[in-house]
Design a protein around this motif. Structure first.
Motif, PDB file in Angstrom:
ATOM      1  N   GLY A  76       0.828  -1.209   0.000  1.00 52.51           N
ATOM      2  CA  GLY A  76       0.000   0.000   0.000  1.00 52.51           C
ATOM      3  C   GLY A  76       0.851   1.243   0.000  1.00 52.51           C
ATOM      4  O   GLY A  76       0.488   2.239   0.605  1.00 52.51           O
ATOM      5  N   SER A  77       1.989   1.172  -0.666  1.00 57.90           N
ATOM      6  CA  SER A  77       2.892   2.321  -0.638  1.00 57.90           C
ATOM      7  C   SER A  77       2.450   3.346  -1.686  1.00 57.90           C
ATOM      8  O   SER A  77       1.648   3.069  -2.561  1.00 57.90           O
ATOM      9  CB  SER A  77       4.326   1.899  -0.886  1.00 57.90           C
ATOM     10  OG  SER A  77       4.524   1.677  -2.249  1.00 57.90           O
ATOM     11  N   ARG A  78       3.014   4.536  -1.559  1.00 56.22           N
ATOM     12  CA  ARG A  78       2.691   5.608  -2.513  1.00 56.22           C
ATOM     13  C   ARG A  78       3.064   5.161  -3.921  1.00 56.22           C
ATOM     14  O   ARG A  78       4.219   4.812  -4.175  1.00 56.22           O
ATOM     15  CB  ARG A  78       3.473   6.850  -2.132  1.00 56.22           C
ATOM     16  CG  ARG A  78       3.282   8.013  -3.081  1.00 56.22           C
ATOM     17  CD  ARG A  78       4.081   9.180  -2.576  1.00 56.22           C
ATOM     18  NE  ARG A  78       3.417   9.767  -1.421  1.00 56.22           N
ATOM     19  CZ  ARG A  78       2.678  10.885  -1.489  1.00 56.22           C
ATOM     20  NH1 ARG A  78       2.543  11.502  -2.619  1.00 56.22           N
ATOM     21  NH2 ARG A  78       2.102  11.359  -0.418  1.00 56.22           N
ATOM     22  N   PRO A  79       2.133   5.148  -4.838  1.00 57.74           N
ATOM     23  CA  PRO A  79       2.449   4.653  -6.190  1.00 57.74           C
ATOM     24  C   PRO A  79       3.230   5.675  -6.984  1.00 57.74           C
ATOM     25  O   PRO A  79       2.656   6.563  -7.597  1.00 57.74           O
ATOM     26  CB  PRO A  79       1.072   4.404  -6.800  1.00 57.74           C
ATOM     27  CG  PRO A  79       0.166   5.317  -6.063  1.00 57.74           C
ATOM     28  CD  PRO A  79       0.734   5.563  -4.710  1.00 57.74           C
ATOM     29  N   ARG A  80       4.538   5.555  -6.968  1.00 59.55           N
ATOM     30  CA  ARG A  80       5.380   6.508  -7.687  1.00 59.55           C
ATOM     31  C   ARG A  80       5.494   6.065  -9.140  1.00 59.55           C
ATOM     32  O   ARG A  80       6.338   5.248  -9.505  1.00 59.55           O
ATOM     33  CB  ARG A  80       6.752   6.595  -7.028  1.00 59.55           C
ATOM     34  CG  ARG A  80       6.760   7.295  -5.691  1.00 59.55           C
ATOM     35  CD  ARG A  80       6.680   8.796  -5.872  1.00 59.55           C
ATOM     36  NE  ARG A  80       7.807   9.306  -6.636  1.00 59.55           N
ATOM     37  CZ  ARG A  80       8.950   9.709  -6.089  1.00 59.55           C
ATOM     38  NH1 ARG A  80       9.131   9.668  -4.791  1.00 59.55           N
ATOM     39  NH2 ARG A  80       9.923  10.163  -6.855  1.00 59.55           N
ATOM     40  N   ILE A  81       4.631   6.638  -9.988  1.00 53.67           N
ATOM     41  CA  ILE A  81       4.611   6.253 -11.396  1.00 53.67           C
ATOM     42  C   ILE A  81       5.956   6.582 -12.052  1.00 53.67           C
ATOM     43  O   ILE A  81       6.451   5.847 -12.900  1.00 53.67           O
ATOM     44  CB  ILE A  81       3.474   6.988 -12.146  1.00 53.67           C
ATOM     45  CG1 ILE A  81       2.153   6.802 -11.405  1.00 53.67           C
ATOM     46  CG2 ILE A  81       3.352   6.500 -13.576  1.00 53.67           C
ATOM     47  CD1 ILE A  81       1.631   5.413 -11.379  1.00 53.67           C
ATOM     48  N   ILE A  84       8.404   3.879 -11.230  1.00 54.87           N
ATOM     49  CA  ILE A  84       8.096   2.681 -12.021  1.00 54.87           C
ATOM     50  C   ILE A  84       8.616   2.876 -13.447  1.00 54.87           C
ATOM     51  O   ILE A  84       9.245   1.989 -14.027  1.00 54.87           O
ATOM     52  CB  ILE A  84       6.576   2.414 -12.032  1.00 54.87           C
ATOM     53  CG1 ILE A  84       6.067   2.152 -10.613  1.00 54.87           C
ATOM     54  CG2 ILE A  84       6.242   1.242 -12.937  1.00 54.87           C
ATOM     55  CD1 ILE A  84       4.587   1.960 -10.520  1.00 54.87           C
ATOM     56  N   THR A 163       7.847  -1.886  -4.647  1.00 60.24           N
ATOM     57  CA  THR A 163       6.711  -1.637  -3.747  1.00 60.24           C
ATOM     58  C   THR A 163       5.616  -0.846  -4.471  1.00 60.24           C
ATOM     59  O   THR A 163       4.431  -1.139  -4.307  1.00 60.24           O
ATOM     60  CB  THR A 163       7.156  -0.875  -2.489  1.00 60.24           C
ATOM     61  OG1 THR A 163       7.780   0.341  -2.881  1.00 60.24           O
ATOM     62  CG2 THR A 163       8.105  -1.677  -1.657  1.00 60.24           C
ATOM     63  N   SER A 164       6.022   0.126  -5.299  1.00 60.48           N
ATOM     64  CA  SER A 164       5.027   0.915  -6.037  1.00 60.48           C
ATOM     65  C   SER A 164       4.228   0.024  -6.979  1.00 60.48           C
ATOM     66  O   SER A 164       3.000   0.114  -7.034  1.00 60.48           O
ATOM     67  CB  SER A 164       5.713   2.007  -6.851  1.00 60.48           C
ATOM     68  OG  SER A 164       6.332   2.923  -6.014  1.00 60.48           O
ATOM     69  N   SER A 167       1.845  -2.225  -5.142  1.00 61.60           N
ATOM     70  CA  SER A 167       0.714  -1.471  -4.609  1.00 61.60           C
ATOM     71  C   SER A 167      -0.281  -1.118  -5.707  1.00 61.60           C
ATOM     72  O   SER A 167      -1.499  -1.227  -5.511  1.00 61.60           O
ATOM     73  CB  SER A 167       1.214  -0.181  -3.954  1.00 61.60           C
ATOM     74  OG  SER A 167       2.209  -0.470  -3.018  1.00 61.60           O
ATOM     75  N   VAL A 168       0.259  -0.711  -6.863  1.00 66.78           N
ATOM     76  CA  VAL A 168      -0.624  -0.368  -7.981  1.00 66.78           C
ATOM     77  C   VAL A 168      -1.403  -1.599  -8.422  1.00 66.78           C
ATOM     78  O   VAL A 168      -2.623  -1.558  -8.643  1.00 66.78           O
ATOM     79  CB  VAL A 168       0.202   0.200  -9.156  1.00 66.78           C
ATOM     80  CG1 VAL A 168      -0.635   0.296 -10.406  1.00 66.78           C
ATOM     81  CG2 VAL A 168       0.762   1.542  -8.793  1.00 66.78           C
TER      82      VAL A 168
END
Lengths: 282, 306
Positions: A76-81, A84, A163-164, A167-168
């Motif tokens: 559930g981490s901040r999805p850093r597009i 990625i 992690t991103s 989570s996504v």
């Protein structure tokens, strides 16, 4: 109180599970709904614990049995597009070697004779036809093979990339968790039906914690080109995004969580973030 | 980054199309392009006008005033920083930081603490190549703790009973440690020994014999043989007297080390020539076979004897 708890869990689950009628039928049907006693998960407390159903592969119809707690720092981490994206670019580039090549003046296969005398012709002075000024001559600043595009992405960009992406995948309902990868038959149509009926895929990546996979799923997926098997140590951002659906076993989830949480909180960060050298030893 | 995920950010993604390789992009402005244009796109002078010092990057050296006597040469010098490049440096470590390391289980206080232990926490490090000669244990708040917004005075809040070996310290720090029944020693390590001490694994992998620790240079002898500084060359009798004197001065009751259950740990000290606890000069630590090789040749023994 119990209802309240259940409602909370439903809200935490991906959207397809939120159909309340389905939830209630599952809860009554499953007599063997067992709570697994485990130590409580330690996390920040500012984010909700992520949860997901633990499904099965031994029947075509989905028969979720338990709920698994997922650590919010991993699932559930901040999805850093952007991170990625940087991971994808890196994975494409680090193995890419450009073989494009052009010739410098000395390499051009042409006569080395002076094309015409220095003076008296009324023409510009030239010493060789190989020069870049002539047609068929060399190329200035052209590509030279073999140009490697290898570079190393910073360590924590690689960790946050994983992690991103996880989570996504979870929030977009593209991540499913199963007990194990045991199938009743090695017939490819069985796994095709299963994937179709559950609205997975069509391309699916199955991930287990070991690299010796069960026989049936190995034989079945051997026939299907858009589904694949992968051990946890092969988990990477590119493959997770290449396949539409990600299916993890419970053991794989545990291992991924353990490894990523270690990397996120390891005490010897300066060791991990050292400048990358080709001859470095870990 | 990961602990404080806004739920709305994730919920937004729930209703968006599936993230895939084809719909990713980087942040705007993340990749900078080279601004130097080529040919018709600014390729002529690249914004540097026509000729002259600006086009040739002919910058004046710092302090030069185009023919005037420069400011820095106008007045007689006062050499505050004379020989600063050869002076010994002791990067500070606060008692508050040390207490925090102990509370966080980064340091095991059932064993003596030396520079090796401090560097192994990963939170403190020195660079002998930059003239760092070890740790200066201070009683104030260091920069490390300020960043945590957790302002506590080191000496007042230090509660651990430790046996620590440092390279430099102050009187109040000594008092803070001895008040809790601890022991502190200041001891000198030469540059070679420091390199070995801060990264023992790297040294052991070389397969060399542990060298003797050198004695302090002339200007440091006085500090390290002073009982008031708890120097490692000082007379133990005098040190115990100074312990008593300091307790009187700061007004605390000196705990009796002789009655302490951790007596053996508290009184363990390195030899003057010793670099590691429990390892003598001349020994070779073989990490591969996990054995310690000791010299047998009498000449070698004589050489390594302190």
């Amino acid at each position: 109180m119990l209802l309240n708890c259940l409602a909370k869990q439903i809200r935490a689950l991906p959207s397809t599970f939120a159909a309340a009628c389905r939830m209630s039928s599952v809860a009554t049907e499953n007599a063997e709904f067992t709570e697994v006693e485990e130590p409580p998960m330690v996390y920040g407390g500012y984010t909700n614990l992520r949860q997901a159903w633990v499904s099965n592969l031994d029947t075509v119809k989905e028969n979720p049995s338990t709920i698994i707690d997922l650590h919010p720092q991993v699932f559930g981490s901040r999805p850093r597009i952007d991170i990625i994206h940087e991971n994808i670019v890196w994975q494409r580039k680090y193995r890419y070697v450009s073989y494009a090549n052009t010739k410098v003046t000395a390499e051009v296969n042409m006569s080395s004779k002076k094309p015409w005398p220095q003076k008296g012709q009324g023409r510009a002075r030239h010493g060789t036809r190989r020069s870049p000024l002539f047609k068929g001559g060399s190329v200035i600043h052209g590509p030279r093979s073999h140009t490697t595009h290898f570079y190393m992405l910073p360590f924590y960009k690689r960790v946050y990339g994983l992690t991103s992406t996880l989570s996504v995948k979870l929030i977009q309902d593209d991540l499913h968790i199963v007990k194990n990868l045991d199938l009743p038959s090695d017939d490819p149509s069985y796994i095709n039906d299963l994937v179709d009926s559950r609205l997975w895929g069509p391309s699916v990546l199955f991930i287990d914690d070991t690299d010796t996979m069960p026989r049936n799923i190995s034989l079945a997926l051997n026939q299907i080109k858009h589904m694949n098997l992968m051990p946890v140590y092969g988990l990477n951002v590119y493959s997770m995004l290449k396949y539409e659906t990600l299916v993890l076993t419970v053991a794989a989830v545990k291992k991924i969580q353990e490894r990523l949480l270690y990397q996120l909180h390891r005490p010897d960060v300066h060791q991990a973030t050292k400048k990358f050298m080709l001859n470095m030893q870990n | 980054m990961t602990s404080f995920t806004n739920k709305n950010v994730l919920n937004l993604l729930r209703n968006l199309p599936r993230l895939s390789i084809s719909n990713l992009r980087n942040n705007d402005g993340a990749v900078k392009k080279n601004k130097r244009g080529r040919a018709q796109h600014g390729g002529d002078k690249h914004g540097h006008g026509n000729k002259g010092s600006k086009a040739r990057q002919n910058f004046m050296r710092p302090g030069y005033e185009t023919g005037n006597t420069p400011f820095y040469m106008k007045f007689p010098r006062e050499q505050y920083y004379r020989d600063h490049h050869v002076k010994r440096q002791y990067p500070p470590l606060s008692l508050a930081t040390l207490q925090q390391m102990i509370d966080m289980n980064r340091i095991d206080i059932t064993k003596p603490i030396d520079l090796s232990v401090l560097c192994n926490t990963g939170l403190y490090n020195i660079k002998p190549e930059d003239k760092h000669f070890g740790v200066n244990l201070i009683d104030e708040v260091s920069f490390f703790l300020l960043s945590f917004n957790n302002i506590v005075m080191g000496a007042d809040n230090f509660k651990a009973k430790i046996n620590i070996e440092v390279q430099w310290t102050s009187e109040s720090t000594i008092a803070a440690i001895e008040r809790n029944g601890g022991v502190i020693t200041t001891s000198f390590f030469d540059v070679n020994s420091l390199f070995i001490l801060i990264n023992p694994k790297k040294f052991f992998q070389r397969g060399e014999a542990i060298p003797r620790r050198m004695i302090p240079p002339e200007d440091a002898i006085l500090y390290y043989s002073s009982a008031a500084n708890r120097g490692y060359l000082a007379d133990p009798e005098k040190i115990s007297w100074e312990r008593f004197v300091l307790a009187q001065k700061y007004g605390y009751k000196l705990p009796k080390i002789e009655d302490d259950p951790d007596y053996d740990m508290l009184v363990s000290r390195k030899d003057q020539r010793q670099i590691f606890y429990g390892l003598e000069p001349g020994w070779v630590v073989n990490l591969k076979d996990k054995v310690i090789l000791k010299p047998t040749d009498p000449q070698l023994k004589e050489f390594y004897r302190s």
